[in-house]
Design an enzyme around this catalytic site. Sequence first.
Site, mmCIF file in Angstrom:
data_model
loop_
_atom_site.group_PDB
_atom_site.id
_atom_site.type_symbol
_atom_site.label_atom_id
_atom_site.label_comp_id
_atom_site.label_asym_id
_atom_site.label_seq_id
_atom_site.Cartn_x
_atom_site.Cartn_y
_atom_site.Cartn_z
ATOM 1 C CG ASP A 8 -28.211 55.935 75.994
ATOM 2 O OD1 ASP A 8 -28.636 55.518 74.910
ATOM 3 O OD2 ASP A 8 -27.227 55.445 76.559
ATOM 4 C CB SER A 9 -30.870 52.133 76.350
ATOM 5 O OG SER A 9 -29.533 52.071 75.904
ATOM 6 C CB CYS A 184 -23.710 52.327 69.281
ATOM 7 S SG CYS A 184 -24.010 51.887 71.004
ATOM 8 C CG HIS A 186 -22.386 52.082 74.799
ATOM 9 N ND1 HIS A 186 -23.699 52.345 74.531
ATOM 10 C CD2 HIS A 186 -22.347 51.607 76.066
ATOM 11 C CE1 HIS A 186 -24.421 52.039 75.598
ATOM 12 N NE2 HIS A 186 -23.630 51.593 76.544
#
Length: 265
Positions: A8-9, A184, A186
């Site tokens: 993931d980023s 997303c 998050h």
Amino acid sequence: MHPIGVFDSGIGGLTVAQAIVAELPNERLIYFGDTAHLPYGDKSTAAIQAYAVKICDLLLRQHCKVILIACNSASAAAYELVKEYVGSKARVLNVIEPVVEHIGKTYAGKTIGLIGTKQTVNSNVYRKKIDELDLDITLKSHATPLLAAMIEEGFFNDSISENVIHAYLSAPELQGIEALILGCTHYPLIKRQIENYYQGKVDVLDASQIVARHVRRFLETNDLTSGELQGDHAFFVSDFTRSFEESTRIFFKRKVHLEHYPLWE
């Protein structure tokens, strides 16, 4: 047995990693968070593809049998390229297709909302895939660029996040929906706040759970499951900060030792 690679980023993908560990307790995970380049949501497609290929090199060196792109922006930008690059060395999965499949099974003829980064929303990847299902599903999307950064900074379950979430969800683009895709990784951390906003009138879809179930089915179908857990999970980040180590605990729900692995040196 070989581990599952997840990247993931940043640390958002740990919500997916955590769901996979709950679903598949015998699997070992190698997690890579490209914290030097987060967020991916405002990077170009070419940049995300370059990062993804570099990360896959590391995960292949760790002998991963499956590589899961646990980032919507990277799934949208780099999935096809990564699949080609990795070839037969590992199987590649993304976080978008399992969600689209779930929507097809559950919401034919309905109106669905999507929130995510600019990269995810503007790529139209969800719209294209949902249209391909040909099930008369209407998708209403709205980019919510502040949310991921807000969560990484630890602002959730408080009045600041409450205000930001309400401002986004009350946008005209999202009216009249029956379910909302949290596009997303998050966003599971603010799922409860989003559910409170809708007071049970809208199904809030936590992709991490949907993806974890998909990974389990994929491993079983392809005879790739591990009999027992061999060794500990490993967590790498491309840029180490103490605050990430703190946040990883919140995302992964247990203590995590982060190893610094600079990709670009």
